[in-house]
Design an enzyme around this catalytic site. Structure first.
Site, PDB file in Angstrom:
ATOM      1  N   MET A   1       0.847  -1.186   0.000  1.00 43.04           N
ATOM      2  CA  MET A   1       0.000   0.000   0.000  1.00 43.04           C
ATOM      3  C   MET A   1       0.884   1.239   0.000  1.00 43.04           C
ATOM      4  O   MET A   1       2.057   1.164   0.329  1.00 43.04           O
ATOM      5  CB  MET A   1      -0.910   0.015   1.229  1.00 43.04           C
ATOM      6  CG  MET A   1      -2.107  -0.928   1.111  1.00 43.04           C
ATOM      7  SD  MET A   1      -1.654  -2.646   0.904  1.00 43.04           S
ATOM      8  CE  MET A   1      -0.931  -3.035   2.483  1.00 43.04           C
ATOM      9  N   CYS A   2       0.326   2.357  -0.326  1.00 40.81           N
ATOM     10  CA  CYS A   2       1.109   3.576  -0.334  1.00 40.81           C
ATOM     11  C   CYS A   2       0.170   4.772  -0.439  1.00 40.81           C
ATOM     12  O   CYS A   2      -1.055   4.632  -0.452  1.00 40.81           O
ATOM     13  CB  CYS A   2       2.109   3.580  -1.491  1.00 40.81           C
ATOM     14  SG  CYS A   2       1.364   3.782  -3.129  1.00 40.81           S
ATOM     15  N   ARG A   3       0.758   5.940  -0.525  1.00 36.21           N
ATOM     16  CA  ARG A   3       0.072   7.171  -0.886  1.00 36.21           C
ATOM     17  C   ARG A   3       0.838   7.747  -2.066  1.00 36.21           C
ATOM     18  O   ARG A   3       2.077   7.732  -2.086  1.00 36.21           O
ATOM     19  CB  ARG A   3       0.087   8.177   0.256  1.00 36.21           C
ATOM     20  CG  ARG A   3      -0.527   7.726   1.582  1.00 36.21           C
ATOM     21  CD  ARG A   3      -2.050   7.840   1.592  1.00 36.21           C
ATOM     22  NE  ARG A   3      -2.696   6.690   0.985  1.00 36.21           N
ATOM     23  CZ  ARG A   3      -4.023   6.595   0.800  1.00 36.21           C
ATOM     24  NH1 ARG A   3      -4.814   7.596   1.161  1.00 36.21           N
ATOM     25  NH2 ARG A   3      -4.547   5.517   0.254  1.00 36.21           N
TER      26      ARG A   3
END
Length: 263
Positions: A1-3
């Site tokens: 996951m990330c932004r």
């Protein structure tokens, strides 16, 4: 996951979007406000940007958290660009190729990021990987799901697909092969941005004729940020934002399309 985040507009320092905002990617690395999966994005970061007169972007990537990199603080203060793509990372699997696994991935004029995870990785995409030329598989930059998704997108781009179609078709194929995957993809060539909302948050901020920002979540409390509905393709430039609904792989309904005015 990330932004992740992409920007098109007048030349600005990298830090104007990544470090200075009260809830920019720098802060989202430890305190995201709208992240649905995971809480800390400390497994690497990267930024890619375009210099005037050069269609091939530069990149700066590291395996550690963005807040621990003092060199990036200086870089983000002085490097200016009219287009960028950046991401902070929460690894699905620990230790996956370190810096090489950090977005953005890059080939030619394109920068790419994946926010999410492929369910059942790697077995779920074994069949999809066989659609790629062997040299594409042998040259994967990292051994993670995002790198393979990028290879699938890139194969379509090299085949002549426009950016939005390459993302949409890849998302639908991966979702069919690996149900339950989260596939928020982000792609830019320095002139346009294409993105998908599929399982996690996506927002955009547009000033017609001046700038467009597409991000996992707003970096400030400007009321003009608009949320992209889930199961949607976004294609944008500096003047327009187009949203197209993406059908579930199991349905037969045709996609619906609507033009979102920049405001």
């Amino acid at each position: 996951m990330c932004r992740h985040l992409a920007y098109l507009g007048p030349a600005e320092p990298l830090g104007r979007f990544l470090v200075e905002p009260p809830h920019g990617l720098y802060r989202q690395s430890w305190a995201p406000r709208r992240q649905r999966y995971g809480t800390v994005n400390a497994d690497g970061f990267g930024v890619g940007w375009y210099a005037e007169g050069d269609p091939v972007p530069a990149r700066y990537r590291r395996a550690g958290p963005i807040w621990a990199d003092l060199s990036f603080a200086d870089l983000s203060r002085v490097v200016r660009t009219t287009a960028l793509l950046a991401a902070v990372r929460d690894a699905t699997l620990a230790g996956a190729d370190a810096e090489a696994a950090a977005a953005p991935f890059a080939t030619g004029p394109w920068l790419f990021s994946h926010n999410g995870a492929v369910a059942g990785w790697p077995h779920s995409l074994a069949a999809a990987s066989r659609t790629l030329p062997p040299e594409d598989l042998l040259s994967l930059e990292a051994r993670n799901d995002s790198a393979l998704v990028w290879a699938l997108v890139l194969h379509r781009l090299h085949g002549g697909d426009e950016e939005g179609r390459a993302l949409a078709d890849t998302v639908l194929d991966v979702a069919a092969a690996a149900p339950g995957s989260r596939l928020n993809l982000l792609l830019t060539n320095g002139e346009t941005i294409a993105a998908t909302a599929w399982g996690d948050s996506l927002w955009y901020l547009a000033e017609p004729g001046r700038r467009t920002v597409v991000a996992s979540e707003p970096y400030d409390d400007d009321p003009h940020w608009l949320q992209v509905p889930d199961r949607t393709l976004l294609v944008a430039n500096r003047t327009d934002v187009l949203l197209t609904a993406l059908k579930e792989p199991s349905t037969e309904a045709a996609p619906a399309s609507l033009k979102e005015p920049c405001s």
